[in-house]
Design a protein around this motif. Sequence first.
Motif, PDB file in Angstrom:
ATOM      1  N   UNK A 232      15.909  52.460  19.085  1.00 29.42           N
ATOM      2  CA  UNK A 232      14.892  52.410  20.135  1.00 29.42           C
ATOM      3  C   UNK A 232      13.498  52.193  19.554  1.00 29.42           C
ATOM      4  N   UNK A 233      13.320  52.499  18.269  1.00 27.93           N
ATOM      5  CA  UNK A 233      12.059  52.162  17.606  1.00 27.93           C
ATOM      6  C   UNK A 233      12.017  50.660  17.329  1.00 27.93           C
ATOM      7  N   UNK A 234      13.150  50.124  16.911  1.00 24.74           N
ATOM      8  CA  UNK A 234      13.226  48.695  16.611  1.00 24.74           C
ATOM      9  C   UNK A 234      13.039  47.847  17.863  1.00 24.74           C
ATOM     10  N   UNK A 235      13.584  48.314  18.981  1.00 22.33           N
ATOM     11  CA  UNK A 235      13.461  47.567  20.239  1.00 22.33           C
ATOM     12  C   UNK A 235      13.435  48.553  21.401  1.00 22.33           C
ATOM     13  N   UNK A 236      12.256  48.839  21.952  1.00 23.11           N
ATOM     14  CA  UNK A 236      12.165  49.807  23.052  1.00 23.11           C
ATOM     15  C   UNK A 236      12.875  49.349  24.319  1.00 23.11           C
ATOM     16  N   UNK A 237      13.206  48.061  24.393  1.00 21.38           N
ATOM     17  CA  UNK A 237      13.912  47.528  25.561  1.00 21.38           C
ATOM     18  C   UNK A 237      15.423  47.438  25.313  1.00 21.38           C
ATOM     19  N   UNK A 238      15.875  48.086  24.262  1.00 24.84           N
ATOM     20  CA  UNK A 238      17.289  48.092  23.883  1.00 24.84           C
ATOM     21  C   UNK A 238      18.209  48.431  25.065  1.00 24.84           C
ATOM     22  N   UNK A 239      17.960  49.533  25.811  1.00 24.69           N
ATOM     23  CA  UNK A 239      18.891  49.889  26.899  1.00 24.69           C
ATOM     24  C   UNK A 239      18.985  48.813  27.980  1.00 24.69           C
ATOM     25  N   UNK A 240      17.832  48.285  28.379  1.00 26.67           N
ATOM     26  CA  UNK A 240      17.829  47.282  29.448  1.00 26.67           C
ATOM     27  C   UNK A 240      18.565  46.017  29.006  1.00 26.67           C
ATOM     28  N   UNK A 241      18.321  45.582  27.778  1.00 26.45           N
ATOM     29  CA  UNK A 241      18.980  44.380  27.272  1.00 26.45           C
ATOM     30  C   UNK A 241      20.486  44.598  27.146  1.00 26.45           C
ATOM     31  N   UNK A 242      20.873  45.803  26.713  1.00 25.61           N
ATOM     32  CA  UNK A 242      22.298  46.101  26.576  1.00 25.61           C
ATOM     33  C   UNK A 242      22.988  46.086  27.933  1.00 25.61           C
ATOM     34  N   UNK A 243      22.337  46.665  28.940  1.00 29.85           N
ATOM     35  CA  UNK A 243      22.922  46.697  30.280  1.00 29.85           C
ATOM     36  C   UNK A 243      23.101  45.295  30.847  1.00 29.85           C
ATOM     37  N   UNK A 244      22.181  44.394  30.510  1.00 31.96           N
ATOM     38  CA  UNK A 244      22.251  43.024  31.006  1.00 31.96           C
ATOM     39  C   UNK A 244      23.184  42.155  30.169  1.00 31.96           C
ATOM     40  N   UNK A 245      23.619  42.679  29.019  1.00 32.15           N
ATOM     41  CA  UNK A 245      24.477  41.894  28.143  1.00 32.15           C
ATOM     42  C   UNK A 245      23.724  40.902  27.287  1.00 32.15           C
ATOM     43  N   UNK A 246      22.399  41.081  27.171  1.00 34.44           N
ATOM     44  CA  UNK A 246      21.581  40.175  26.354  1.00 34.44           C
ATOM     45  C   UNK A 246      21.565  40.664  24.904  1.00 34.44           C
ATOM     46  N   UNK A 247      22.719  40.665  24.277  1.00 35.48           N
ATOM     47  CA  UNK A 247      22.836  41.244  22.941  1.00 35.48           C
ATOM     48  C   UNK A 247      22.049  40.461  21.891  1.00 35.48           C
ATOM     49  N   UNK A 248      22.007  39.139  22.023  1.00 40.30           N
ATOM     50  CA  UNK A 248      21.273  38.329  21.053  1.00 40.30           C
ATOM     51  C   UNK A 248      19.765  38.535  21.162  1.00 40.30           C
ATOM     52  N   UNK A 249      19.329  39.133  22.255  1.00 41.93           N
ATOM     53  CA  UNK A 249      17.901  39.352  22.475  1.00 41.93           C
ATOM     54  C   UNK A 249      17.453  40.726  21.980  1.00 41.93           C
ATOM     55  N   UNK A 250      18.388  41.515  21.451  1.00 45.12           N
ATOM     56  CA  UNK A 250      18.050  42.844  20.940  1.00 45.12           C
ATOM     57  C   UNK A 250      17.578  42.734  19.496  1.00 45.12           C
ATOM     58  N   UNK A 251      16.432  43.323  19.221  1.00 41.81           N
ATOM     59  CA  UNK A 251      15.908  43.384  17.857  1.00 41.81           C
ATOM     60  C   UNK A 251      16.562  44.587  17.177  1.00 41.81           C
ATOM     61  N   UNK A 252      17.633  44.340  16.454  1.00 43.77           N
ATOM     62  CA  UNK A 252      18.457  45.415  15.911  1.00 43.77           C
ATOM     63  C   UNK A 252      17.755  46.174  14.785  1.00 43.77           C
ATOM     64  N   UNK A 253      17.956  47.475  14.768  1.00 40.74           N
ATOM     65  CA  UNK A 253      17.556  48.290  13.624  1.00 40.74           C
ATOM     66  C   UNK A 253      18.396  47.867  12.421  1.00 40.74           C
ATOM     67  N   UNK A 254      17.746  47.677  11.267  1.00 39.16           N
ATOM     68  CA  UNK A 254      18.476  47.260  10.066  1.00 39.16           C
ATOM     69  C   UNK A 254      18.685  48.425   9.098  1.00 39.16           C
ATOM     70  N   UNK A 255      18.399  49.642   9.549  1.00 41.93           N
ATOM     71  CA  UNK A 255      18.661  50.846   8.743  1.00 41.93           C
ATOM     72  C   UNK A 255      17.940  50.824   7.404  1.00 41.93           C
ATOM     73  N   UNK A 256      16.718  50.314   7.403  1.00 40.50           N
ATOM     74  CA  UNK A 256      15.947  50.285   6.155  1.00 40.50           C
ATOM     75  C   UNK A 256      15.311  51.637   5.854  1.00 40.50           C
ATOM     76  N   UNK A 257      15.222  52.500   6.876  1.00 40.78           N
ATOM     77  CA  UNK A 257      14.680  53.864   6.756  1.00 40.78           C
ATOM     78  C   UNK A 257      13.179  53.901   6.499  1.00 40.78           C
ATOM     79  N   UNK A 258      12.492  52.807   6.754  1.00 42.33           N
ATOM     80  CA  UNK A 258      11.044  52.821   6.574  1.00 42.33           C
ATOM     81  C   UNK A 258      10.379  53.813   7.523  1.00 42.33           C
ATOM     82  N   UNK A 259      10.937  53.969   8.715  1.00 39.98           N
ATOM     83  CA  UNK A 259      10.364  54.915   9.678  1.00 39.98           C
ATOM     84  C   UNK A 259      10.418  56.338   9.133  1.00 39.98           C
ATOM     85  N   UNK A 260      11.517  56.675   8.444  1.00 38.41           N
ATOM     86  CA  UNK A 260      11.633  58.011   7.880  1.00 38.41           C
ATOM     87  C   UNK A 260      10.696  58.199   6.694  1.00 38.41           C
ATOM     88  N   UNK A 261      10.510  57.148   5.913  1.00 40.75           N
ATOM     89  CA  UNK A 261       9.557  57.234   4.806  1.00 40.75           C
ATOM     90  C   UNK A 261       8.169  57.577   5.331  1.00 40.75           C
TER      91      UNK A 261
END
Length: 221
Positions: free
Chosen positions: A93-122
């Motif tokens: 949800x940090x990577x894409x705050x519109x994640x839920x809405x895009x998922x519900x619509x099936x717009x998976x290619x439009x989701x900016x996926x988290x890449x698990x780089x952990x920069x947010x935790x740093x």
Amino acid sequence: MDGGTVLEDAQIMAKRAEQAGASLIHTWAGWHESPKPMLPMSVPRGAFVYLAEAMKKIINVPVMTGGRINDPRLASDIIRDGRADLVHFGRPFLADPHFPKKAMKGDFDDINMCIACSRCFDAMTTRGPVVCSVNAGLGQEGNPLEKAEKSRKILIIGGGPAGMEAARVATLRGHKVTLWEKNDHLGGNLITASLAPHKEETNCLTDYLKNQMKKLKINIQ
């Protein structure tokens, strides 16, 4: 971790929590102090779902899983297959705050996926502002992009992540963008970065930005 809580201990606690009236059990494997990585790309997607599966065998209340689940299709599969009843998300949800809405619509290619780089935790561990490697607009959700007062013709040289993001934002603001890239593919240094061991998910950002170029019909030469 030697001497730490093992799955069997957690099952006992979950059973007692259910008996005490708990309406939901949330499973997780540890935290940053654990000697085993919990969150980076090197951890496989859905690595901790087995904990929820084990809990569902001994309790009757709903069980939630999460951690290294950044794709709504994976979450849907987990629930469909009965491995868990709910899936929680954090970093996606940090990577894409519109994640839920895009998922519900099936717009998976439009989701900016988290890449698990952990920069947010740093950033959090140094008590700085939370930042995201794939979402430069993190924290500005209340200030959506506004159309420019005057549309201009903009030339951007280089189809790496910076060039594609600049092209995306400029187009959304109403400018006419041309993107020059000398190679026969977009991605720049992201392509090289994804070749390192356990860094394959860097491709998620490349794919997202390339999809945005197509969606916005940006002129690429």
